[in-house]
Design a protein around this motif. Structure first.
Motif, PDB file in Angstrom:
ATOM      1  N   ARG A   1      -1.798  -5.815  -5.398  1.00 54.69           N
ATOM      2  CA  ARG A   1      -1.265  -5.470  -4.149  1.00 54.69           C
ATOM      3  C   ARG A   1      -2.363  -5.221  -3.297  1.00 54.69           C
ATOM      4  NH1 ARG A   1       1.814   0.136  -2.298  1.00 54.69           N
ATOM      5  NH2 ARG A   1       2.199  -0.711  -0.255  1.00 54.69           N
TER       6      ARG A   1
ATOM      7  N   HIS B   1      -0.554  -2.477   1.926  1.00 56.89           N
ATOM      8  CA  HIS B   1       0.771  -2.364   2.590  1.00 56.89           C
ATOM      9  C   HIS B   1       1.752  -3.483   2.220  1.00 56.89           C
ATOM     10  CE1 HIS B   1      -1.441   0.049   5.458  1.00 56.89           C
ATOM     11  NE2 HIS B   1      -2.056  -1.165   6.119  1.00 56.89           N
TER      12      HIS B   1
ATOM     13  N   LEU C   1       2.251   2.664  -6.569  1.00 59.49           N
ATOM     14  CA  LEU C   1       3.588   2.284  -6.377  1.00 59.49           C
ATOM     15  C   LEU C   1       4.261   1.148  -7.119  1.00 59.49           C
ATOM     16  CD1 LEU C   1       5.954   2.897  -4.336  1.00 59.49           C
ATOM     17  CD2 LEU C   1       5.240   0.869  -2.977  1.00 59.49           C
TER      18      LEU C   1
ATOM     19  N   GLY D   1      12.247   0.551   1.601  1.00 58.24           N
ATOM     20  CA  GLY D   1      11.118  -0.268   1.726  1.00 58.24           C
ATOM     21  C   GLY D   1      10.090  -0.201   0.409  1.00 58.24           C
TER      22      GLY D   1
ATOM     23  N   ILE E   1       5.114 -10.054   3.268  1.00 61.09           N
ATOM     24  CA  ILE E   1       6.698 -10.008   3.285  1.00 61.09           C
ATOM     25  C   ILE E   1       7.125 -10.182   4.863  1.00 61.09           C
ATOM     26  CG2 ILE E   1       8.536  -8.983   2.954  1.00 61.09           C
ATOM     27  CD1 ILE E   1       7.273  -7.550   0.371  1.00 61.09           C
ATOM     28  N   ASP E   2       7.604 -11.012   4.808  1.00 56.22           N
ATOM     29  CA  ASP E   2       8.291 -11.131   6.310  1.00 56.22           C
ATOM     30  C   ASP E   2       9.064  -9.989   6.923  1.00 56.22           C
ATOM     31  OD1 ASP E   2       6.876 -13.576   6.329  1.00 56.22           O
ATOM     32  OD2 ASP E   2       8.570 -14.651   6.033  1.00 56.22           O
TER      33      ASP E   2
ATOM     34  N   LYS F   1       2.421 -17.235   9.601  1.00 56.32           N
ATOM     35  CA  LYS F   1       3.582 -16.070  10.329  1.00 56.32           C
ATOM     36  C   LYS F   1       3.890 -16.957  11.852  1.00 56.32           C
ATOM     37  CE  LYS F   1       3.532 -12.501   7.986  1.00 56.32           C
ATOM     38  NZ  LYS F   1       4.879 -11.839   7.487  1.00 56.32           N
TER      39      LYS F   1
ATOM     40  N   LEU G   1       9.261  -3.126  -2.296  1.00 54.85           N
ATOM     41  CA  LEU G   1       7.731  -3.655  -2.719  1.00 54.85           C
ATOM     42  C   LEU G   1       7.501  -3.534  -4.135  1.00 54.85           C
ATOM     43  CD1 LEU G   1       5.434  -1.631  -0.213  1.00 54.85           C
ATOM     44  CD2 LEU G   1       5.893  -3.906  -0.225  1.00 54.85           C
TER      45      LEU G   1
HETATM   46  N1  LIG Z   1       8.036   1.468   2.330  1.00 56.56           N
HETATM   47  C1  LIG Z   1       6.589   1.242   2.414  1.00 56.56           C
HETATM   48  N2  LIG Z   1       6.179   0.859   3.733  1.00 56.56           N
HETATM   49  C2  LIG Z   1       4.777   0.690   4.159  1.00 56.56           C
HETATM   50  C3  LIG Z   1       3.800   0.981   2.751  1.00 56.56           C
HETATM   51  N3  LIG Z   1       2.596   0.444   3.532  1.00 56.56           N
HETATM   52  C4  LIG Z   1       2.881   0.157   4.546  1.00 56.56           C
HETATM   53  N4  LIG Z   1       4.166  -0.016   4.912  1.00 56.56           N
HETATM   54  C5  LIG Z   1       4.726  -0.416   6.189  1.00 56.56           C
HETATM   55  O1  LIG Z   1       4.798  -1.758   6.139  1.00 56.56           O
HETATM   56  C6  LIG Z   1       4.829  -2.356   7.287  1.00 56.56           C
HETATM   57  C7  LIG Z   1       3.944  -3.762   7.515  1.00 56.56           C
HETATM   58  O2  LIG Z   1       4.382  -4.241   8.606  1.00 56.56           O
HETATM   59  P1  LIG Z   1       3.568  -5.633   9.170  1.00 56.56           P
HETATM   60  O3  LIG Z   1       3.434  -6.408   7.679  1.00 56.56           O
HETATM   61  O4  LIG Z   1       2.328  -5.342   9.983  1.00 56.56           O
HETATM   62  O5  LIG Z   1       4.840  -6.465   9.979  1.00 56.56           O
HETATM   63  P2  LIG Z   1       5.941  -6.864   9.559  1.00 56.56           P
HETATM   64  O6  LIG Z   1       7.099  -6.203  10.022  1.00 56.56           O
HETATM   65  O7  LIG Z   1       5.935  -6.993   8.010  1.00 56.56           O
HETATM   66  O8  LIG Z   1       6.210  -8.071  10.294  1.00 56.56           O
HETATM   67  P3  LIG Z   1       5.309  -9.520  10.153  1.00 56.56           P
HETATM   68  O9  LIG Z   1       4.292  -9.202   9.029  1.00 56.56           O
HETATM   69  O10 LIG Z   1       5.092 -10.084  11.270  1.00 56.56           O
HETATM   70  O11 LIG Z   1       6.441 -10.460   9.448  1.00 56.56           O
HETATM   71  C8  LIG Z   1       4.578  -1.374   8.145  1.00 56.56           C
HETATM   72  O12 LIG Z   1       5.646  -0.884   8.958  1.00 56.56           O
HETATM   73  C9  LIG Z   1       4.023  -0.168   7.396  1.00 56.56           C
HETATM   74  O13 LIG Z   1       4.261   1.231   7.841  1.00 56.56           O
HETATM   75  C10 LIG Z   1       4.396   1.342   1.570  1.00 56.56           C
HETATM   76  O14 LIG Z   1       3.583   1.824   0.746  1.00 56.56           O
HETATM   77  N5  LIG Z   1       5.759   1.600   1.638  1.00 56.56           N
END
Ligand SMILES: Nc1nc2c(ncn2[C@@H]2O[C@H](COP(=O)(O)OP(=O)(O)OP(=O)(O)O)[C@@H](O)[C@H]2O)c(=O)[nH]1
Length: 474
Positions: free
Chosen positions: A392, A395, A321, A369, A354-355, A463, A373
């Motif tokens: 990276r 996530h 990505l 999203g 990322i928050d 956090k 990224l």
């Molecule tokens: N668009 C996209 N989303 C991803 C990818 N990999 C993971 N995610 C999403 O990233 C999000 C990670 O959320 P978290 O970091 O756990 O929680 P947050 O909403 O950032 O909240 P905080 O970390 O507490 O600030 C989840 O919704 C995953 O589905 C990706 O490659 N692309």
């Protein structure tokens, strides 16, 4: 448009018909003794036609053989004789049915067993080719035995040379024709791509290819001249060395060039036997043709595997990505630097997340999203110093290696970077990107995973303290 496509397809059928007749007459020149056609090209035309056009190829192929096998002069001299008609129809069926079955089976094998690797596909292909050629040789000789009275033991005497000649014809001509027939016909044959996929990664140097081909051609001519000059049956065996330049071409050149060189090399050997008058060794040359073709087929697997290997390597090293180094590559680089450091050197790691990223996903969609990224990591990558590495991790977790920094300087640096996180705009949508950072010092004797675990804990603390912060643990 449809009319143009129909016309193209009809002319492609005519092309097969005339190609078959042309190949038949060329092969007659190569029949150095009664039952040996060194390299039976019509079999290659038939197989390629069934491979590209499927069962639609039956009519032009059947008609072409019928035109050749029906004895028109006897028909005009003595009138209609049902035996003549039956023999020619049987001859046509004896050729077109085995190759029809072979071609359709090959299509099925290549298009339905996509998960099989290239060497398995090639073995399957060669088995189908060998069985169809054996069937065509057996049926053809059987019809011949039925039709003629002045020759006995046709089957016994002829099966090997007939089978091998047909098999070589298929192996050499079918891949070459499969390059052109789809272009002339508008039929799509995506399953052929499995042999051409790896070409994309190969250089295109016509000069080098021609140089290698000339070397092969000179080798063949040299062997023929030697065979003609020296009256010893062993000389013909030198022709087996020709597989070396051919395999070299297959290893290093695109498949289209490899198919062309196989055609040129084997044609030269097949016609050279007559031109240099060494037909007493025809069976040796015929066998060398087969070995050259078979080794070429197996050799195709090598560049394909090399290409696959480099794709896998890329996947292991770069995140698809963001194109940032993957966790595996990051770990390898960090461990290398840490291992080669002096004891008083200090390195740090900053992990940021990322928050509220899942909110972006939920509110704006997963593709926004993804864009966040991609864009934010591009901006952060541009902020990196030459010695720093950004990766990276998974996530929305990113890690930065900060070599030669003590913990205080690393905290300061992480805070600088936190301020560089961008405000992104997608059409009317404005997204300020924020991140929580955890910074740790790389401790002596600690594993990479343990360091990352501590950095993750520091990030989680950031956090809990309200996000968009840098927190360090020592
Ligand atoms: N668009 C996209 N989303 C991803 C990818 N990999 C993971 N995610 C999403 O990233 C999000 C990670 O959320 P978290 O970091 O756990 O929680 P947050 O909403 O950032 O909240 P905080 O970390 O507490 O600030 C989840 O919704 C995953 O589905 C990706 O490659 N692309």
């Amino acid at each position: 448009m449809t009319g143009r496509i129909n016309l193209l397809r009809k002319s492609a059928y005519l092309l097969i018909f005339f190609l078959w007749l042309g190949a038949f007459h060329a092969s007659v020149i190569l029949a150095y003794s009664e039952l040996i056609s060194l390299w039976y090209m019509p079999a290659g035309v038939s197989m390629a036609a069934f491979l590209v056009f499927g069962k639609r190829a039956f009519i032009p192929i059947f008609l072409a053989i019928w035109v050749e096998s029906f004895n028109f002069s006897a028909f005009f001299a003595h009138g209609f004789d049902p035996t003549l008609l039956a023999t020619s129809v049987l001859f046509s069926l004896a050729h077109s049915v085995p190759y029809g079955i072979g071609g359709l089976t090959t299509r099925h094998w290549l298009s339905h067993f996509v998960q099989k690797n290239i060497p398995t596909k090639i073995v399957g292909l060669l088995v189908i080719y060998a069985v169809s050629a054996a069937l065509a040789a057996f049926c053809g000789l059987l019809v011949w035995e039925l039709a003629t009275e002045n020759y006995t033991n046709i089957l016994e005497d002829g099966w090997f040379a007939w089978w091998l000649g047909d098999l070589i014809g298929i192996m050499v001509l079918a891949p070459f024709l499969c390059l052109f027939l789809p272009k002339l016909s508008t039929y799509k044959v995506p399953w052929i791509d499995v042999f051409y996929d790896h070409d994309r990664g190969m250089r295109r140097s016509k000069k080098q290819f021609i140089g290698k081909l000339i070397l092969a051609v000179l080798t063949i001519i040299g062997i023929f001249m030697l065979d003609r000059a020296v009256d010893h049956p062993g000389v013909a065996y030198f022709v087996f060395f020709v597989s070396i330049p051919q395999v070299w071409i297959v290893f290093t050149e695109r498949t289209a060039y490899a198919s062309t060189s196989l055609l040129v090399i084997t044609a030269l050997i097949a016609f050279g036997v007559g031109v240099f008058d060494v037909a007493d060794q025809a069976i040796t040359y015929q066998f060398a043709l087969y070995i050259t073709a078979a080794t070429s087929y197996f050799a195709v697997a090598v560049p394909a595997l090399v290409q696959q290997n480099s794709t896998l390597k890329e996947l292991a090293m770069l995140d698809t990505l963001t194109q940032l180094p993957t966790r595996w590559l990051f770990k390898t680089l960090v461990e290398h630097v840490v291992k080669s450091s002096r004891p008083n050197q200090s390195h740090c790691i900053a992990l940021y997340n990322i928050d509220n990223f899942s909110r972006i996903n939920n509110d704006c969609g997963y593709s926004v999203g993804d864009q966040v990224l991609r864009e934010s990591s591009k901006i952060m990558q541009n902020e990196m110093r030459d010695s720093e590495i950004l990766c990276r991790c998974e996530h929305d977790n990113f890690v930065i290696f900060m070599p030669n920094l003590d913990l205080d300087s690393a905290i300061q640096r992480a805070d600088e970077l936190r301020h560089q996180l961008p405000v992104l705009q997608f059409d009317d949508l404005i997204l300020p990107i924020r991140g929580s950072f955890g910074v740790v010092h790389v401790q002596f004797g600690e594993s990479f995973e343990q360091t990352l675990e501590r950095a993750n804990r520091a990030m989680q603390n950031a956090k809990h303290q309200g996000r968009n912060k840098v927190v360090a643990i020592s």
